[in-house]
Design a protein around this motif. Structure first.
Motif, short mmCIF file in Angstrom:
data_model
loop_
_atom_site.label_atom_id
_atom_site.label_comp_id
_atom_site.label_asym_id
_atom_site.label_seq_id
_atom_site.Cartn_x
_atom_site.Cartn_y
_atom_site.Cartn_z
N GLU A 119 1.38 4.45 7.37
CA GLU A 119 0.36 3.95 6.46
C GLU A 119 -0.20 5.07 5.59
N SER A 154 -0.61 9.12 6.15
CA SER A 154 0.42 9.73 7.00
C SER A 154 0.92 11.03 6.38
N ASN A 165 0.82 -1.21 0.00
CA ASN A 165 0.00 0.00 0.00
C ASN A 165 0.85 1.26 0.00
N PHE A 219 5.94 1.91 9.38
CA PHE A 219 4.49 1.67 9.45
C PHE A 219 3.73 2.97 9.25
N THR A 232 -1.80 -4.01 5.22
CA THR A 232 -0.60 -4.35 5.98
C THR A 232 -0.86 -5.55 6.87
N LEU A 265 -2.76 0.02 12.12
CA LEU A 265 -2.28 -0.59 10.89
C LEU A 265 -3.40 -0.71 9.85
N ASP A 266 -3.02 -0.46 8.62
CA ASP A 266 -3.92 -0.58 7.48
C ASP A 266 -4.29 -2.05 7.28
N HIS A 280 3.38 1.99 2.17
CA HIS A 280 3.89 2.48 3.46
C HIS A 280 5.40 2.33 3.55
#
Length: 644
Positions: free
Chosen positions: A169, A172, A162, A167, A187, A183-184, A164
């Motif tokens: 994500e 951000s 994705n 982390f 992920t 967390l996505d 990142h």
């Protein structure tokens, strides 16, 4: 193939018109990892000569493992010392203790720290056990510590599917600080493999912020494999956006993306190189360009015009060959010649323009299946046709596949054995003890805890039984079914051992015993677990060792893809069509693998079952051929030949 690390730091202006980040492409992740390790070593030695510490930002995951392995080798064989090195890791899952199997504390110890002379007190990793109320202060102190040392001299990064980094994500901010983050879903799905299922993956993590990453003096991002190709293209060639945090690196003054060829496949200079620079118009490059043009315009190949070529950067082809009509005919014929209903060769036929030889009419065929179901999932129609057409087909299951069996499935089989023994009065104190122990173990097993040896053997037997059922369904006699149980796989963990001599010998001995005219192997580099790539490497090495044997002069190696991706249509050298009935028969063969249905342990982010993925992929391949103007088939399986 690009192998010079420094030359690619400053790409030509034509490339920079597409790529907004300096990018180096290597033939393999091994070669790229060695180059990155050498750069890190230069920084460490330079700082040593100045009497200063080398402050390194380190990453976890699969991407940097070979970099760390090379650093360990340099320490042991070249005397590289880490006594002046201070490290800061990017992130850690929240709620995981330092000794948890999936913790990044443990990862760094096992992959690097325990094997070099670094001072453990100089190794800094976010503390995943902190209570929520203490995390903010910890993050501030973590950043301050880096700042007090003058910042990071070098930051190593990976990239998530994705986009990142760390982390950080999607969403951000470019100025985000070190913090606790949720967390996505992508992920967490990608991490489900390590945790034994999505439900066990932590929902939060502590990560170094984008701001601190961008303040590093040097940033290197690693990415390997086809499954990262799409997101890398967006990060390298797309706009800077918070939806792809890796794109923020476009603004860093000293950054480089390091890619293997598979991961770089979607970049403009790889996908459509004629838009970047002059190319050598080989038949393969011509086929690549013309099929790309046809698919882009939604036209059959034979309907492409001179204007189409001129308006889409292919005027050089017209200059070389004259008219679009002539080019179209050549490419169309090349595509048509890849299609065959005789994957083992058609007996008593002119094979001049066929993908396989007519002779010998009855071939010995050896299909390598990394897991106990890849044969039927990836080439089930071809598998069946080879048998139906009278070839001597052998199947080699390279690994046990035991970690992909759910605990409740193993429990069900163990319970069946216990009930079977009671029903038929089969009494054995030893068997009773084993069954009791296994019941107890599985009932009390913690999430992602390593299976006991007995439970692993049970899970392996489940996969073996399913593979045998598939072979019976297809028509393979038992003596032509080979379970290799390659040692590299048998760790009981997602993390496997490196390939060793025993692995190579097992594969080579089978090839030598069968002496095949055809070998089929999984060339699927998009496999997120990495097992396909490792198994392919074992086959390649075994073939290299045997290549001078007389029987190998008559052996052709065909590579198939797994459940995740397909060969680009310009690369396909053999396409085996399937009728609706054959597609259904393949589906029934896949259904023999009951442990891999209805909620697979390592499903990933794709919720489709394996039979659905296979059918969708096979229908898409057939659809591409039809779109290019060839005959319409229900589905197709595709292969590329490896010329060893």
């Amino acid at each position: 193939m690009i192998s010079d690390f420094t030359q690619q730091a400053n790409p030509r202006p034509e490339i920079l018109s597409f790529e907004k980040v300096p990018t180096a492409i290597y033939a393999s992740a091994d070669a790229a990892s060695r180059a990155v390790a050498e750069e890190i070593a230069r920084i460490i030695r330079q700082k040593q000569s100045e009497g200063k510490p080398a402050v390194l930002g380190l990453a976890t995951g699969s991407s940097p493992k070979k970099v760390y392995a090379e650093l360990i080798r340099m320490h042991r064989q070249e005397g590289l010392s880490f006594r002046n090195v201070i490290t800061f890791n990017l992130d850690e899952y929240h709620s995981l203790g330092a000794d948890a199997l999936q913790s990044y504390h443990r990862f760094m110890r096992e992959q690097l720290f325990d094997h070099i002379d670094i001072d453990p007190a100089q190794c800094h990793i976010p503390d995943g056990t902190l209570p929520f109320q203490e995390i903010h202060q910890f993050c501030q102190q973590y950043e301050q510590h880096i700042s007090d040392l003058g910042g990071l001299d070098f930051q190593l990064l990976g990239i998530g599917r994705n986009g990142h980094i760390g982390f950080n994500e999607p969403g951000s901010h470019v100025n985000s600080r070190t913090r606790l983050i949720t967390l996505d879903q992508t992920t967490r799905a990608d991490a489900a493999t390590e945790f034994g299922g999505l439900a066990n993956v932590p929902r939060k993590a502590i990560t170094l912020g984008v701001r601190v990453i961008l303040q590093a003096k040097r940033v290197v991002l690693l990415a390997w494999g086809e499954h990262k190709a799409a997101i890398v293209k967006q990060a390298v060639e797309g706009p800077v956006t918070e939806t792809i945090p890796a794109s923020y690196l476009q603004g860093h003054p000293n950054v480089q993306f390091i890619l293997d060829e598979a991961c770089a496949a979607s970049l403009t200079r790889q996908k459509t190189p004629w838009l970047v620079d002059a190319v050598d118009w080989t038949p393969q490059m011509t086929k690549k360009a013309v099929t790309h043009l046809a698919l882009t315009l939604g036209k059959p190949v034979l309907k492409l015009t001179n204007q189409d070529y001129n308006e889409h950067g292919l005027s050089d082809l017209l200059a070389l060959h004259g008219q679009a009509y002539d080019i179209n005919i050549t490419v169309f014929s090349s595509l048509q010649q890849t299609i065959t209903g005789w994957p083992g060769g058609k007996p008593n036929a002119d094979d001049t323009n066929r993908p396989e030889r007519a002779n010998p009419a009855r071939k010995r065929v050896l299909i390598f299946s990394p897991h106990p179901d890849d044969d039927i999932i990836s080439m089930g129609g071809t598998f069946q046709r080879l048998v139906d057409q009278g070839h001597e087909v052998h199947v080699a299951y390279q690994t046990s596949g035991n970690i992909a069996v759910a605990d409740d499935e193993a429990y069900r089989f163990i319970e069946f054995v216990a009930d079977f023994n009671r029903e038929f009065g089969i009494e054995s104190e030893e068997v009773a003890d084993i069954l009791l122990y296994s019941h107890h173990f599985l009932k009390n097993k913690k999430p992602s805890e390593k299976d006991s040896d007995f439970v692993r053997r049970v899970k392996g037997l489940i996969r073996r039984g399913e593979a045998k059922a598939t072979c019976r369904f297809v028509g393979i006699p038992p003596e032509q079914v080979h379970f290799l149980t390659m040692p590299f796989y048998e760790t009981g963990l997602v993390q496997k051992k490196p390939l060793g001599e025993a692995d190579y010998r097992i594969v080579a001995e089978l090839i030598d015993n069968v002496q095949p005219h055809q070998i089929y192997a999984a060339g699927d580099l998009a496999d997120p677990h990495g097992t396909h790539k490792v198994c392919l490497d074992a086959v390649f090495e075994a073939v290299r060792r045997l290549k001078d044997e007389p029987f190998m002069q008559q052996c052709w190696v065909w590579l198939y893809k797994g459940a995740w991706d397909e060969w680009d249509i310009d690369l396909i050298e053999m396409a085996v069509p399937m009728s609706p009935d054959q597609v259904m028969r393949k589906r029934f063969g896949i259904f023999k693998h009951q442990s891999q249905k209805d909620g697979v342990v390592f499903q990933g982010s794709d919720s489709r079952e394996f039979w659905q993925r296979a059918e969708d992929r096979n229908r898409t391949t057939a659809g591409l051929y039809n779109q290019l103007g060839l005959a319409e088939y229900e589905a197709m399986e595709a292969f590329v030949r490896w010329h060893f």
